[in-house]
Scaffold this motif. Structure first.
Motif, PDB file in Angstrom:
ATOM      1  N   VAL A 256       0.870  -1.177   0.000  1.00 32.37           N
ATOM      2  CA  VAL A 256       0.000   0.000   0.000  1.00 32.37           C
ATOM      3  C   VAL A 256       0.908   1.229   0.000  1.00 32.37           C
ATOM      4  O   VAL A 256       1.564   1.531   0.994  1.00 32.37           O
TER       5      VAL A 256
ATOM      6  N   VAL B 146      -1.258  -1.288  -4.338  1.00 33.27           N
ATOM      7  CA  VAL B 146      -2.395  -0.381  -4.206  1.00 33.27           C
ATOM      8  C   VAL B 146      -1.839   1.015  -3.981  1.00 33.27           C
ATOM      9  O   VAL B 146      -1.182   1.278  -2.967  1.00 33.27           O
TER      10      VAL B 146
ATOM     11  N   VAL C  72      -2.267   4.801  -3.118  1.00 37.86           N
ATOM     12  CA  VAL C  72      -3.191   5.674  -2.392  1.00 37.86           C
ATOM     13  C   VAL C  72      -2.750   7.120  -2.584  1.00 37.86           C
ATOM     14  O   VAL C  72      -1.624   7.477  -2.238  1.00 37.86           O
TER      15      VAL C  72
ATOM     16  N   VAL D  69      -6.568   7.824 -11.995  1.00 37.47           N
ATOM     17  CA  VAL D  69      -7.138   6.543 -11.558  1.00 37.47           C
ATOM     18  C   VAL D  69      -7.325   5.621 -12.756  1.00 37.47           C
ATOM     19  O   VAL D  69      -6.974   4.421 -12.706  1.00 37.47           O
TER      20      VAL D  69
ATOM     21  N   GLN E 182      -4.017  -1.089  -8.887  1.00 33.44           N
ATOM     22  CA  GLN E 182      -5.182  -0.637  -8.121  1.00 33.44           C
ATOM     23  C   GLN E 182      -4.859   0.689  -7.428  1.00 33.44           C
ATOM     24  O   GLN E 182      -3.707   0.955  -7.073  1.00 33.44           O
ATOM     25  N   SER E 183      -5.877   1.500  -7.238  1.00 40.89           N
ATOM     26  CA  SER E 183      -5.653   2.814  -6.635  1.00 40.89           C
ATOM     27  C   SER E 183      -6.818   3.197  -5.742  1.00 40.89           C
ATOM     28  O   SER E 183      -7.930   2.677  -5.881  1.00 40.89           O
ATOM     29  N   ILE E 184      -6.528   4.119  -4.819  1.00 39.40           N
ATOM     30  CA  ILE E 184      -7.542   4.703  -3.932  1.00 39.40           C
ATOM     31  C   ILE E 184      -7.385   6.214  -4.017  1.00 39.40           C
ATOM     32  O   ILE E 184      -6.335   6.760  -3.654  1.00 39.40           O
TER      33      ILE E 184
ATOM     34  N   SER F 156      -8.772   9.351  -2.349  1.00 41.59           N
ATOM     35  CA  SER F 156      -9.530   9.588  -1.117  1.00 41.59           C
ATOM     36  C   SER F 156      -9.327  11.005  -0.619  1.00 41.59           C
ATOM     37  O   SER F 156      -8.244  11.587  -0.754  1.00 41.59           O
TER      38      SER F 156
ATOM     39  N   ASN G 178     -11.158   4.253   3.965  1.00 40.84           N
ATOM     40  CA  ASN G 178     -11.035   3.766   2.592  1.00 40.84           C
ATOM     41  C   ASN G 178      -9.902   2.761   2.443  1.00 40.84           C
ATOM     42  O   ASN G 178     -10.012   1.788   1.677  1.00 40.84           O
ATOM     43  N   THR G 179      -8.819   2.969   3.172  1.00 38.88           N
ATOM     44  CA  THR G 179      -7.684   2.043   3.095  1.00 38.88           C
ATOM     45  C   THR G 179      -8.033   0.691   3.698  1.00 38.88           C
ATOM     46  O   THR G 179      -7.729  -0.366   3.119  1.00 38.88           O
TER      47      THR G 179
ATOM     48  N   ASN H  94     -11.028  -0.514   4.042  1.00 37.05           N
ATOM     49  CA  ASN H  94     -12.008  -1.097   3.114  1.00 37.05           C
ATOM     50  C   ASN H  94     -11.314  -1.912   2.039  1.00 37.05           C
ATOM     51  O   ASN H  94     -11.679  -3.057   1.757  1.00 37.05           O
ATOM     52  N   ARG H  95     -10.312  -1.294   1.391  1.00 31.95           N
ATOM     53  CA  ARG H  95      -9.637  -1.969   0.294  1.00 31.95           C
ATOM     54  C   ARG H  95      -8.862  -3.197   0.774  1.00 31.95           C
ATOM     55  O   ARG H  95      -8.843  -4.228   0.096  1.00 31.95           O
TER      56      ARG H  95
END
Length: 448
Positions: free
Chosen positions: A345, A373, A375, A413, A422-424, A426, A434-435, A437-438
């Motif tokens: 992450v 991921v 972020v 994104v 994959q990306s978030i 936020s 949100n983190t 959650n993923r």
């Protein structure tokens, strides 16, 4: 004798009531020149005031330790959270007093209004509480607790100084971490916005053999155990354990931007601490890597009881730098540290597509070996500007630019998804939820 007098003098303060009385005496003396019938009334009034002043001084200074006060503070403060501080005060005088209490809080808060007004009857004690919200990590120094005491006559104040120099360390948000820890232990993370994810397929992590009950999947029947016991037995599976979860934190200048008092780096640090805590509770191994233009801290993934304290001690000292992140060095560090496929992450920030394009080749290489991921942060200030109506040509221009930057974040994104990353995206205040959650979603979908 001189030092004793100066000690009393420094801690003696005249009140408004005394100045009103002296002003009244001066007016009476002035009027006595025009109205002879006043006679000795001004002198009587003045000397009565002096006698009352002496009585007031005797009441306040007749007892050497008339008041006791002490600050009650936690061993450390939590960054970005409301921390409760208490002041205990007790009256040892034989009469009711009015007090004004000043707590000299650290200069980082830039507050000079921490003043409490209260009254105490004889031998009464109270605990006064107030809240401090630090927005920077580091050491915070508290000063004196000063109490201004006023007797019933109210002509003077006596100050009591309680030397309670105290240095408290402000750590990443451990209060937030504890909140999510309790939710994770009781499997109630969804109560704080952590969504439930539909499980796809069965986990391959065997837990135990148990008796069959109505509703169990027939495909998990253990025929050998059923034959031995003479009744149906099924295999019970649980989530995969001991998976490696690494939080990689960017410390470059892009993370220095402030939102609601906290920098993006502090938001990332708080989210990393909570994610590491939840991962350890889920029996995964948590690790940490910090990155900038130089090699940062590296904590290999582990799930020992001391792992979270190691991560917290490292995060406590981290600061932003003014250079761009050396992505080649970060890629080398990840390749040398992570010996198996892990969840990485990466907390960073992009304000434009060109900034992403500079780092994209290295992100693709990391994603080739690990589940990456990315972020990054939504600029909430620009979002507010884009949602406001424009009143003139300048407003239209500013709104257009704000919408352009917001749209470019969405393009980032899509560009990351096109390359299988994959990306978030936020808002800073929603980063932790949100983190997690993923993380739970990827764990439920068995992507790690």
């Amino acid at each position: 004798m001189k030092s004793l007098f100066s000690l009393y003098y420094k801690n003696l303060f005249l009140t408004t009531r005394l100045f009103i009385g002296l002003g009244g005496a001066a007016v009476l003396y002035l009027l006595s020149f025009f109205f002879t019938w006043l006679g000795q009334i001004p002198a009587i009034f003045f000397f009565t005031l002096i006698v009352l002043l002496i009585i007031d001084l005797w009441m306040l200074y007749g007892t050497s330790n008339g008041i006791f006060a002490k600050r009650h503070a936690p061993e450390r403060l939590s960054n970005g959270d409301d921390n409760e501080i208490g002041i205990y005060i007790e009256n040892f005088y034989n009469f009711k007093v009015s007090t004004g209490i000043i707590d000299e809080i650290p200069h980082q808060f830039q507050k000079r209004d921490v003043l409490f007004q209260t009254t105490l009857t004889s031998h009464q004690h109270k605990l006064l509480n107030y809240v401090l919200r630090p927005t920077k990590r580091g050491e915070y120094e508290f000063g004196y607790v000063r109490v201004y005491v006023q007797a019933p006559l109210g002509l003077v104040n006596r100050r009591f100084n309680f030397e309670q120099g105290q240095t408290l360390a402000v750590y990443p948000s451990f209060l937030q971490m504890r909140k999510y820890e309790l939710m994770a232990i009781s499997n109630r993370l969804n109560e704080y916005g952590i969504k439930k994810i539909r499980r796809l397929g069965n986990s391959m992590e065997f837990e135990q053999i148990k008796n069959y009950v109505a509703g169990d999947d027939f495909r998990t029947l253990n025929w050998k155990a059923s034959a031995r016991r003479g009744e149906l037995m099924v295999n019970n599976y649980t989530d995969e354990k001991s998976q490696h979860v690494y939080c990689v934190i960017d410390k470059s200048r892009t993370m220095k931007m402030p939102f609601e008092g906290l920098s993006l780096l502090d938001y990332a640090i708080n989210a990393s601490l909570v994610l590491s805590s939840v991962a350890l509770i889920k029996q995964d191994k948590a690790g940490l890597i910090t990155a900038s233009d130089q090699k940062g801290a590296v904590i290999p993934a582990d799930r020992r009881p001391t792992q979270l304290n190691k991560i917290m001690e490292v995060l406590y000292k981290e600061k932003t730098r003014y250079m761009e992140t050396n992505m080649e060095l970060l890629y080398t560090t990840i390749r040398n540290t992570l010996k198996q496929r892990s969840l990485v992450v990466f907390f960073t920030n992009f304000e434009s597509m060109s900034a992403l394009q500079r780092q994209l080749p290295f992100l693709q290489r990391i994603a080739k070996f690990h589940l990456l991921v990315l972020v990054f942060f939504e600029n909430t200030e620009l979002k507010k500007i884009s949602e406001q109506p424009a009143c003139n040509v300048e407003g239209i221009y500013i709104k257009t630019i704000a919408e352009k930057f917001a749209y470019e974040k969405k393009l980032i994104v899509k560009e990351l998804a096109r390359h299988g990353i994959q990306s978030i995206l936020s808002a800073p205040q929603n980063l932790t939820v949100n983190t997690i959650n993923r993380y739970l979603e990827l764990k439920a979908r068995q992507k790690i």
